[in-house]
Design an enzyme around this catalytic site. Structure first.
Site, PDB file in Angstrom:
ATOM      1  N   GLU A 102       0.610  -0.793  -0.076  1.00  0.00           N
ATOM      2  CA  GLU A 102       0.058  -0.031  -0.025  1.00  0.00           C
ATOM      3  C   GLU A 102       0.675   1.329   0.362  1.00  0.00           C
ATOM      4  O   GLU A 102       1.675   1.280   0.695  1.00  0.00           O
ATOM      5  CB  GLU A 102      -0.967   0.170   1.196  1.00  0.00           C
ATOM      6  N   ASP A 106      -3.652   5.834   6.494  1.00  0.00           N
ATOM      7  CA  ASP A 106      -3.778   7.064   7.334  1.00  0.00           C
ATOM      8  C   ASP A 106      -5.180   6.226   8.225  1.00  0.00           C
ATOM      9  O   ASP A 106      -4.592   6.353   8.971  1.00  0.00           O
ATOM     10  CB  ASP A 106      -4.717   7.462   5.910  1.00  0.00           C
ATOM     11  N   PHE A 155      -0.743  16.202   4.739  1.00  0.00           N
ATOM     12  CA  PHE A 155      -0.401  15.582   3.333  1.00  0.00           C
ATOM     13  C   PHE A 155       0.117  15.608   2.695  1.00  0.00           C
ATOM     14  O   PHE A 155       0.465  16.432   2.403  1.00  0.00           O
ATOM     15  CB  PHE A 155      -2.247  16.201   2.399  1.00  0.00           C
ATOM     16  N   ARG A 168       1.668  12.269  -9.279  1.00  0.00           N
ATOM     17  CA  ARG A 168       2.564  10.880  -9.073  1.00  0.00           C
ATOM     18  C   ARG A 168       3.442  11.191  -9.659  1.00  0.00           C
ATOM     19  O   ARG A 168       4.135  10.244  -9.472  1.00  0.00           O
ATOM     20  CB  ARG A 168       0.934   9.507  -9.321  1.00  0.00           C
TER      21      ARG A 168
HETATM   22  P1  5GP Z   1      -7.354   4.796   4.586  1.00  0.00           P
HETATM   23  O1  5GP Z   1      -8.708   3.992   4.874  1.00  0.00           O
HETATM   24  O2  5GP Z   1      -6.222   4.232   5.739  1.00  0.00           O
HETATM   25  O3  5GP Z   1      -7.905   6.463   5.612  1.00  0.00           O
HETATM   26  O4  5GP Z   1      -6.384   5.475   3.418  1.00  0.00           O
HETATM   27  C1  5GP Z   1      -5.690   5.114   2.686  1.00  0.00           C
HETATM   28  C2  5GP Z   1      -5.162   5.998   1.150  1.00  0.00           C
HETATM   29  O5  5GP Z   1      -5.810   7.439   1.439  1.00  0.00           O
HETATM   30  C3  5GP Z   1      -4.404   5.748   0.934  1.00  0.00           C
HETATM   31  O6  5GP Z   1      -3.973   4.932   0.049  1.00  0.00           O
HETATM   32  C4  5GP Z   1      -4.776   6.944  -0.452  1.00  0.00           C
HETATM   33  O7  5GP Z   1      -4.724   6.256  -1.280  1.00  0.00           O
HETATM   34  C5  5GP Z   1      -5.473   8.240   0.541  1.00  0.00           C
HETATM   35  N1  5GP Z   1      -4.512   9.023   1.188  1.00  0.00           N
HETATM   36  C6  5GP Z   1      -4.133   8.958   2.948  1.00  0.00           C
HETATM   37  N2  5GP Z   1      -3.154  10.001   3.019  1.00  0.00           N
HETATM   38  C7  5GP Z   1      -2.490  10.489   2.232  1.00  0.00           C
HETATM   39  C8  5GP Z   1      -1.970  11.360   1.916  1.00  0.00           C
HETATM   40  O8  5GP Z   1      -1.434  11.710   2.950  1.00  0.00           O
HETATM   41  N3  5GP Z   1      -1.719  11.930   0.769  1.00  0.00           N
HETATM   42  C9  5GP Z   1      -2.152  11.198  -0.926  1.00  0.00           C
HETATM   43  N4  5GP Z   1      -1.658  11.752  -1.409  1.00  0.00           N
HETATM   44  N5  5GP Z   1      -3.169   9.674  -0.190  1.00  0.00           N
HETATM   45  C10 5GP Z   1      -3.256  10.097   0.917  1.00  0.00           C
END
Ligand code: 5GP
Length: 178
Positions: A102, A106, A155, A168
């Site tokens: 992954e 987050d 972020f 990206r």
């Molecule tokens: P979670 O379900 O753990 O909250 O989210 C995971 C997904 O959120 C990651 O695969 C990514 O796509 C997005 N994400 C979470 N934090 C960030 C960040 O700081 N930057 C970016 N670009 N995507 C994030």
């Protein structure tokens, strides 16, 4: 290039490409050690994982296979908590040692849901390797065995991670400037 503008936000460089690649090499060494004599199935979570997977694979010297799935739970810079499986797994994972790859964990909701879904398919083992982990943001307990960088609640973009579709392709990682 120490700052970039993407859409409406400015980002400043925090982790250079060389450091990212060095740390991924160390993770590959751990996986080479932990999975010696096994043949793990690496499962990349698209889209954000592609650079991480590429760099990791170049440094693995054990027998391994790679496949990809696509999920989505995030829009802009605020998580929606909604997990949607877009592309499923075509091969069986029964009896396989699965390593989920992954880009970033987050809240952990995406990984929690994925572990639940894949767990019903009887893998021999299942671990998570995440390039980035934001411990302060975790909402559910998710065991991330392999995390490359632990980062604060900011972020980030670059090295495969986007802000609304862009960024990206940046080789380095950037933090949003508030
Ligand atoms: P979670 O379900 O753990 O909250 O989210 C995971 C997904 O959120 C990651 O695969 C990514 O796509 C997005 N994400 C979470 N934090 C960030 C960040 O700081 N930057 C970016 N670009 N995507 C994030």
């Amino acid at each position: 290039m120490n700052t970039v503008k993407i859409h409406d936000k400015v980002f400043s460089k925090t982790i250079p490409n060389e450091e990212i690649c060095n740390e991924i090499k160390k993770l590959a060494d751990r996986i080479n050690h932990d999975y010696a004599g096994k043949r793990p199935l690496l499962l990349g979570v698209l889209n954000g994982c592609f650079m991480f997977v590429s760099e990791l694979m170049k440094n693995l010297d054990i027998e391994c296979e790679i496949s990809f799935i696509k999920l989505s739970s995030y829009q802009g810079t605020a998580t929606t908590g909604v997990v949607r499986e877009v592309l499923g797994l075509s091969e069986s994972i029964a009896g396989r040692d699965v390593i989920i790859l992954e880009d970033i964990v987050d809240t952990g909701l995406t990984m929690q849901r994925l572990l639940e879904t894949l767990g019903t398919r009887n893998p021999a083992s299942m671990e998570i390797a995440s390039l980035f982990l934001k411990p302060a943001r975790l909402k559910v307990p998710v065991d991330v065995k392999y995390s490359v960088f632990t980062i604060p609640d900011r972020f980030i973009v670059g090295f495969g991670l986007d802000y609304d579709g862009l960024g990206r392709n940046l080789p380095d990682v950037y933090d949003v400037v508030e």
